[in-house]
Design a protein around this motif. Structure first.
Motif, PDB file in Angstrom:
ATOM      1  N   GLY A  66       0.809  -1.211   0.000  1.00  0.00           N
ATOM      2  CA  GLY A  66       0.000   0.000   0.000  1.00  0.00           C
ATOM      3  C   GLY A  66       0.842   1.260   0.000  1.00  0.00           C
ATOM      4  N   ALA A  97       0.941   4.074  -2.983  1.00  0.00           N
ATOM      5  CA  ALA A  97       0.646   5.477  -2.692  1.00  0.00           C
ATOM      6  C   ALA A  97       1.848   6.381  -2.949  1.00  0.00           C
ATOM      7  N   LEU A 129      -4.280   1.002   0.262  1.00  0.00           N
ATOM      8  CA  LEU A 129      -3.641   2.308   0.427  1.00  0.00           C
ATOM      9  C   LEU A 129      -3.776   2.771   1.876  1.00  0.00           C
TER      10      LEU A 129
END
Length: 698
Positions: A286, A290, A485
């Motif tokens: 994640g 991101a 995320l």
């Protein structure tokens, strides 16, 4: 569902069926001499009387983990607030054939034949412990010696359900508890399977947004349960995933209890294998998704540094304890960072046949979009579920140990599927709330049960690979999970990170550098998966506030005018620093009419709480009045702090002006000389000739 929960919704009250003989041709595997009867229970149904709707009374306090051959099985049963007139009845049922049946018996289903029934006895007739628990003793006979009165014959190794029922004198069932007798062969007949225990030790961040350190009472209790269990059973090898932030906060906490926990965690028994970890628990895939790879790299570097410093030894970086939400991106990331061994929960894998035998050795985990494969120990899902059954923690631990014994028996029967040396890993779910009774009982059982052998995880990875019936290595694939995320306002994070970096560049002495490091440290805990978005932003806001107190403390030069009377001169700049720290800034000057011999940009250090007078060398290009722009930036140039303008008045002629003036003066001089001569000539021409008289001669 536990038997108590299931029985609570069953209507009616019944009694156990009377003694019956076995069906024709049926061979009972056990019998109780003289005093006992045998009961047939319908297979595939609950087959037990309903429990009166009321609070649970029975709890397992202790029992014999395993019996070898002919031996004594004993159990200590907490009977709660039951009266002495209440009766306790004990049934021993036929051994279970497989894991599916085993789990059914836990809920009171598929119990099969009741081999023996100990007659119901009032509680007052049992040997009672100091706290009132009843002690049940069953003398077992393996059939190799003549059976004696009161003995229960269990001639074959296996897992035998034991049903304890608490009844009123009228026959109403008040509560029921189902455990299992683990009947083993003589030592040496069955090779033990290696069992590695992997535990996560961590808590929500102990470093708080305001810079203080501390843990909640519940977090401290969970940590204490884990540390106590590990410390009390140092002979049981364990693999630990220690959250570095937790360990660091414990070691720095003002609470002596926390510091003692840190000390106990950093002891160095060889049985503890500590895995490398990021500073806080995060989802690497994640973070990568991101675009927070730089943050993740910082967390990993800091995590390794903290662990190796506090443990005073290297940590194992090649082995990764994966979570339930492992994704393909996360697996490839771990591979890139040097991971070569993974411990993966079964629930994160795609398994075509859910009834496939448990792989008692490393399998090959396929890396999506890659030819790579990772050696993997699969954490059995049903074994993990036992960790969460803490309504009766000792019973849950005994269920787990019995299932491990059953797996060991099954591996013997299907040894062609596996290498001769066999092993597996057990680990709780990620959100497990540690229970001291469960964990203590589990570790004791692993140490004392002959068919299992506690093992270090690194030793299990050295075992031969698990094989299919075609003698091919077992392979597994990940479920198609997407990277998760982080729950964060990334724009707000960028603002916070820029502020801290800007202050870091401005820190001009050791005190400022220490504060800058502290601000960076304050941001790291904010990425913990155990924080909400709101919690995370509290860390960011508190850190920005401190950084801004110093960043905004620079006061630019006042706007004023200076008069220069020479072509090369100096102008004074006054910068004030209202901070308690000396700060480094960059000053940039800009003017169309001035030159700066030393350059238009310079770095200045302004003492704390003082005004710095800086003389700036300038070279005037022309006379007149014109502005100079003064811009003050952070030392890294990332953020303007202030802009002001000063006015320069110059009375100095430029070189061209002097030349033109000289030329003008020269022209005036020439003009004056020429004009003077012209005037004199005209005067001379206009003067009359003298008259000497008529007829005069020389």
């Amino acid at each position: 569902m536990s038997v108590r929960r299931l029985a609570a919704v069953v209507l009616g009250v019944g009694l156990l069926a009377g003694a019956t003989a076995p069906a024709a041709g049926q061979q009972l595997d056990g019998e109780l001499a003289q005093e006992t009867t045998t009961t047939t229970v319908v297979e595939g149904s609950l087959g037990l009387p309903a429990v009166e709707d009321g609070p649970g009374l029975l709890r397992l306090v202790d029992q014999t983990t395993a019996v070898t051959g002919s031996g004594v099985y004993s159990a200590v049963i907490d009977v709660g607030s039951a009266d002495d007139d209440v009766e306790l009845l004990v049934n021993v049922h036929d051994r279970v054939a497989d894991r599916e049946t085993f789990h059914a018996t836990i809920d009171g289903d598929e119990l099969g034949t009741a081999l023996t029934t100990l007659p119901p006895r009032p509680l007052r007739s049992f040997d009672r412990t100091a706290n009132g628990s009843a002690r049940v003793i069953i003398d077992l006979n393996d059939g190799t010696i003549p059976i004696e009165p009161g003995q229960v014959r269990l001639s074959q190794p296996g897992i035998y359900p034991v049903v304890y029922e608490l009844r009123t004198p009228e026959g109403a069932v008040l509560d029921r508890l189902i455990s299992h007798i683990v009947r083993l062969d003589d030592p040496g007949v069955v090779d033990p399977i290696g069992v590695g225990v992997a535990l996560r030790i961590g808590a929500p961040p102990g470093h708080r947004p305001d810079g203080s350190i501390g843990f909640s009472a519940s977090a401290r209790e969970r940590l204490t349960v884990l540390v106590d269990a590990i410390e009390r059973h140092p002979e049981v090898p364990v693999t630990l995933e220690i959250v570095p932030e937790t360990l660091e906060a414990l070691s720095l906490s003002p609470d002596p209890t926390d510091r003692d926990l840190a000390r106990r965690l950093t002891d160095r028994p060889e049985q503890r294998l500590v895995l490398d970890q990021p500073y806080v628990r995060v989802d690497p895939s994640g973070m990568e998704a991101a675009d927070l790879g730089d943050v993740l790299a910082d967390l990993e570097e800091r995590g390794s540094q903290v662990l190796e410093t506090l443990l005073d030894r290297p940590v194992r970086s090649r082995t990764w304890l994966a979570g339930d939400r492992i994704s393909a991106t996360g697996l490839r990331y771990q591979l890139d960072r040097g991971v070569r061994e993974a411990i993966v929960p079964e629930r994160a894998l795609l398994i075509a046949d859910p009834n496939a035998p448990t792989a008692l050795g490393p399998v090959e985990l396929l890396v999506p979009s890659s030819e790579a494969r990772v050696d993997t120990l699969v954490v059995d899902a049903r074994l993990s579920e036992a960790f969460d059954l803490d309504d009766d923690p000792v019973l849950a631990a005994e269920h787990l140990l019995a299932e491990l014994a059953l797996i060991s028996f099954g591996a013997e029967e299907e040894e062609t599927l596996f290498a001769p040396e066999r092993g597996l890993v057990i680990a709780p779910p990620e959100d497990w709330d540690p229970n001291p009774a469960f964990l203590g009982r589990l570790l004791v059982g692993l140490q004392t049960m002959p068919v299992v052998e506690p093992a270090r995880v690194d030793d299990l990875f050295d075992l031969d690979a698990a094989l299919t019936d075609g003698r091919q290595p077992v392979t597994r694939q990940l479920l198609g999970r997407q990277a998760r995320l982080p729950d964060a306002d990334l724009a707000l994070w960028e603002l916070t990170d820029d502020r801290v970096s800007a202050f870091d560049s401005m820190a001009a002495d050791a005190t400022g550098a220490v504060l800058a490091d502290e601000l960076h440290d304050r941001l790291r805990p904010s990425w913990s998966n155990e924080l909400t978005r709101e919690d995370r932003e509290l860390y960011w806001a508190a850190t920005r506030t401190i950084a801004d107190q110093h960043i905004t403390a620079i006061v630019p030069p006042p706007e004023r005018s200076y008069t220069l009377t020479s072509r090369e001169d100096e102008i004074p700049l006054q910068l004030r620093n209202d901070s308690t720290l000396p700060l480094r800034v960059v000053v940039r000057l800009d003017s169309d009419k001035l030159e700066f011999p030393e350059g238009p940009e310079r770095t200045l250090v302004i003492p704390a709480g003082e005004v710095a007078d800086q003389a700036i060398a300038v070279k005037v290009r022309t006379s007149g009045s014109f502005p100079v722009t003064v811009e003050v930036d952070t030392a890294d140039g990332s953020m303007p702090l202030a802009v002001s303008r000063i006015t320069i008045r110059s009375t100095v002629l430029s070189g061209l002006g002097i030349l033109l003036t000289a030329m003008a003066v020269g022209l005036l001089v020439v003009w004056w000389i020429v004009d003077h001569r012209r005037r004199r000539r005209r005067r001379e021409e206009s003067e009359p000739v003298p008259d000497l008289g008529v007829g005069a001669t020389a």
